[in-house]
Design a protein around this motif. Sequence first.
Motif, short mmCIF file in Angstrom:
data_model
loop_
_atom_site.label_atom_id
_atom_site.label_comp_id
_atom_site.label_asym_id
_atom_site.label_seq_id
_atom_site.Cartn_x
_atom_site.Cartn_y
_atom_site.Cartn_z
N HIS A 170 0.80 -1.23 0.00
CA HIS A 170 0.00 0.00 0.00
C HIS A 170 0.84 1.28 0.00
N GLU A 171 1.94 1.26 -0.73
CA GLU A 171 2.66 2.49 -1.03
C GLU A 171 2.36 2.86 -2.48
N ILE A 190 1.87 6.79 1.10
CA ILE A 190 1.00 5.64 1.36
C ILE A 190 -0.34 5.88 0.65
N ALA A 213 -4.43 2.62 2.80
CA ALA A 213 -3.57 2.48 3.99
C ALA A 213 -3.88 3.54 5.03
N GLN A 214 -4.04 4.79 4.61
CA GLN A 214 -4.31 5.85 5.59
C GLN A 214 -5.68 5.64 6.23
N VAL A 232 6.89 2.10 6.57
CA VAL A 232 6.60 2.35 5.16
C VAL A 232 7.81 1.85 4.39
#
Length: 142
Positions: free
Chosen positions: A51-52, A65, A69-70, A106
Amino acid sequence: LPLPHIATISTMFALRRISAPAARQAWSKTVATTQFASVRALSTNYYSKDHEWLEVDGTTARVGITEFAQDALGDLVYVELPEVGDEFEIGDSFASVESVKAASDVYSPCDGVVVAINEELADDPALVNADAEGRGLLVEFK
C-alpha cells in the motif's frame, strides 16, 4: 501537486516487477487521464502490495501511502521521515507512520536516494489523511 478530481478515467493493467531475488514486488499500473476545461494531463502511478504509491516523473519518484492504507490506520499523529541523502533499496523501511490505532513501517517501492521530504508532515501529519496521494506525499527519490 495533485490535480483536481473533476473527471477521471482509470485503466488497470497487471504488472509484475522482479528486482532482486529477495525482493519480489507485485505492482499495479494505473494510467489515469484527468480532463478539465481544455487541459488534459496524463499521470502514471504504481501501487505496491504493501500500500505504497509511486509517481514517476523523469528521474524522480514521489512516494507515499495509499488512500486505503491511511484509511485503515486512522488519524495519523506522527510521521517519521528519512534524511535527505539517505539511500534505500526496494523493500527497505524508509519511514514510519503512527496513528491513534497503530504504528506501521513504510517500505521503499524503488531503489534510490532521498532528494526531498515533505516537511509539512512534521507539523501536520493529518495531511496524509486529508490527501494521501497528493499533499500527503512522504518523500521524493532520485
